[in-house]
Design an enzyme around this catalytic site. Structure first.
Site, mmCIF file in Angstrom:
data_model
loop_
_atom_site.group_PDB
_atom_site.id
_atom_site.type_symbol
_atom_site.label_atom_id
_atom_site.label_comp_id
_atom_site.label_asym_id
_atom_site.label_seq_id
_atom_site.Cartn_x
_atom_site.Cartn_y
_atom_site.Cartn_z
ATOM 1 N N GLU A 131 4.185 -10.264 -9.115
ATOM 2 C CA GLU A 131 2.804 -9.980 -8.742
ATOM 3 C C GLU A 131 2.696 -9.522 -7.292
ATOM 4 O O GLU A 131 1.906 -8.628 -6.964
ATOM 5 C CB GLU A 131 1.941 -11.223 -8.954
ATOM 6 C CG GLU A 131 0.471 -11.046 -8.581
ATOM 7 C CD GLU A 131 -0.220 -10.013 -9.452
ATOM 8 O OE1 GLU A 131 -0.712 -9.005 -8.896
ATOM 9 O OE2 GLU A 131 -0.265 -10.198 -10.672
ATOM 10 N N LYS A 207 4.632 1.315 -5.360
ATOM 11 C CA LYS A 207 3.658 0.435 -6.013
ATOM 12 C C LYS A 207 3.021 1.114 -7.219
ATOM 13 O O LYS A 207 2.797 0.477 -8.260
ATOM 14 C CB LYS A 207 2.594 0.018 -4.993
ATOM 15 C CG LYS A 207 3.154 -0.793 -3.834
ATOM 16 C CD LYS A 207 2.139 -0.944 -2.720
ATOM 17 C CE LYS A 207 2.727 -1.680 -1.527
ATOM 18 N NZ LYS A 207 1.797 -1.719 -0.371
#
Length: 436
Positions: A131, A207
């Site tokens: 995460e 990302k």
């Protein structure tokens, strides 16, 4: 179910590693209530084990060589907080092959080597949680993998690099040139001494690779992301965009279309009334478009020790809850069952369809606008907005246009033809325009 503490082996005692220790201790009671057992760091590695830290290391066995923890230490889960590709990859694989779950915040490692790492986790039947690899403390990955599991994700867009966002905010609010805004970011610790990964869009592309993979059920495909940074954004472009009702933001964008998937990270004009235009400074935001839920937005701190540690600890909670359960019942690493993750056609940038911003420096002479608009008309490109800035103390003027939605290939042809006009100077800026 055991009530013995979950023993964590922490690789790296930098900003994130120390943040993990701090969050685990500060919120120990809440974490224990959620997990049913304490979660404690029992082992940690650091290049200099004796250097003073901002957190107490009492009760933690400190070693210099991280492989002693990943491959040997008596721990239940390994947290990789070293960063980079090597030795991080070797350490993560060593832990997974021992059957130890891994938590990592390493977006570069996952974007570039993640397919191999996820295969190793699957082969060992253990979790790898990540995460913290995207948007710091914002639970973007959990939102896609779990909260939106009933949706077909159609698109996502995000401000996912705080350094770029800070620089563009300074340029917008203070009129700073790029170099001055970057120097401020470095002085405040928002940018590295070598800011290339941030300002050239590489960090955002890492990302985006992860987000797109879990959104669309495709292998990690960093090599297929179109990447541009913010070094070509000028104060003049910022001012013209504002005059036209837009803000310039660096976005990571992934879209699913009938023709294929778009994966791109670049400076983008966004209407000033949209959420993406209002997120300033080092903050991050991620917008997600699901076919059932519509659009949702996540907003918050995308970096920093405690914000990133918050996401790492959330992953530790998930791991603690899952330990001892059948691996088939774990949330899949890439949101889809491993056998259902499949290659998707990623569109080349020339085939991507969007609006475009074009700013041209021209000699102040008759017929300029007519010549430019004639080229656009010949290529069937409509003009949604146009702004002409008269010369101030010099012989040159500026013309800026925002086009209709067109394929990038056609816009490229228009720009090439405009460049050949005799009154056009070399100073040309071009950016894509999105209306999320």
């Amino acid at each position: 179910m055991t009530t013995a503490p979950l023993r964590v082996g922490l690789l790296g005692l930098g900003t994130v590693g120390q943040g993990v220790i701090r969050v685990l201790r500060t919120n120990a009671d809440e974490i224990t209530r959620r997990v049913g057992r304490a979660v404690v760091v029992t082992h940690a590695s650091a290049r200099d084990p004796h250097r003073a830290r901002d957190v107490s290391l009492d009760g933690i066995q400190i070693v210099a060589d991280p492989i002693r923890i990943a491959a040997e230490a008596d721990v239940d889960v390994v947290v990789e907080a070293i960063g980079g590709l090597s030795p991080a990859k070797e350490l993560v694989l060593a832990a997974l092959r021992r059957g130890k779950p891994v938590v990592t915040a390493n977006k570069a490692l996952l974007a570039l080597q993640g397919n191999e790492i996820f295969e190793a986790a699957q082969a060992s039947g253990v979790m790898i949680a990540f995460e913290a690899s995207v948007a710091g403390g914002i639970p973007a990955i959990k939102a896609i993998r779990e909260g939106l599991a009933g949706n077909r994700i159609e698109a996502l867009a995000g401000i996912i690099n705080g350094t770029c966002n800070y620089i563009l905010t300074q340029m917008s609010e203070k009129g700073q040139a790029f170099a001055d805004a970057l120097a401020d970011a470095q002085r405040l610790g928002y940018a590295e001494a070598d800011p290339t990964f941030d300002v050239e869009g590489i960090d955002a592309a890492h990302k985006l690779t992860i987000l797109a993979s879990i959104a669309f059920g495709m292998p990690l495909s960093f090599d297929k992301v179109s990447v541009e940074g913010i070094t070509k954004v000028t104060p003049q472009d910022i001012r013209i965009a504002q005059a036209l009702g837009y803000r310039i933001k660096h976005l990571g964008i992934a879209k699913r279309t009938d023709a294929g998937v778009e994966l791109r990270a670049h400076a983008t004009l966004v209407p000033e009334d949209r959420l993406l235009a209002k997120v300033d400074g080092v903050l991050n935001t991620v917008l997600l478009q699901g076919n059932a839920v519509g659009q949702i937005g996540l907003y918050g701190r995308g970096a920093g020790g405690d914000a990133t540690a918050s996401a790492v600890v959330a992953d530790l909670v998930d791991v603690a809850r899952a330990l001892g359960s059948d691996a088939r019942h774990h949330v899949p690493s890439l949101a889809f069952q491993p056998s259902a993750v499949r290659e998707l056609n990623v569109l080349p940038l020339a085939d991507v369809v969007s609006s475009h911003y074009l700013r041209i420096t021209v000699a102040d002479e008759p017929g300029v606008l007519k010549a430019i608009t004639s080229i656009l008309a010949e290529l069937d490109i409509s003009i949604e907005a146009i702004l002409q800035k008269e010369p101030q103390g010099g012989a040159d003027a500026s013309v800026a246009v925002i086009t209709s939605v067109i394929p990038e290939r056609r816009f490229n042809e228009a720009v090439a033809r405009v460049r050949q006009l005799p009154f056009v100077r070399h100073d040309i800026s071009r950016f894509r325009v999105e209306h999320f």
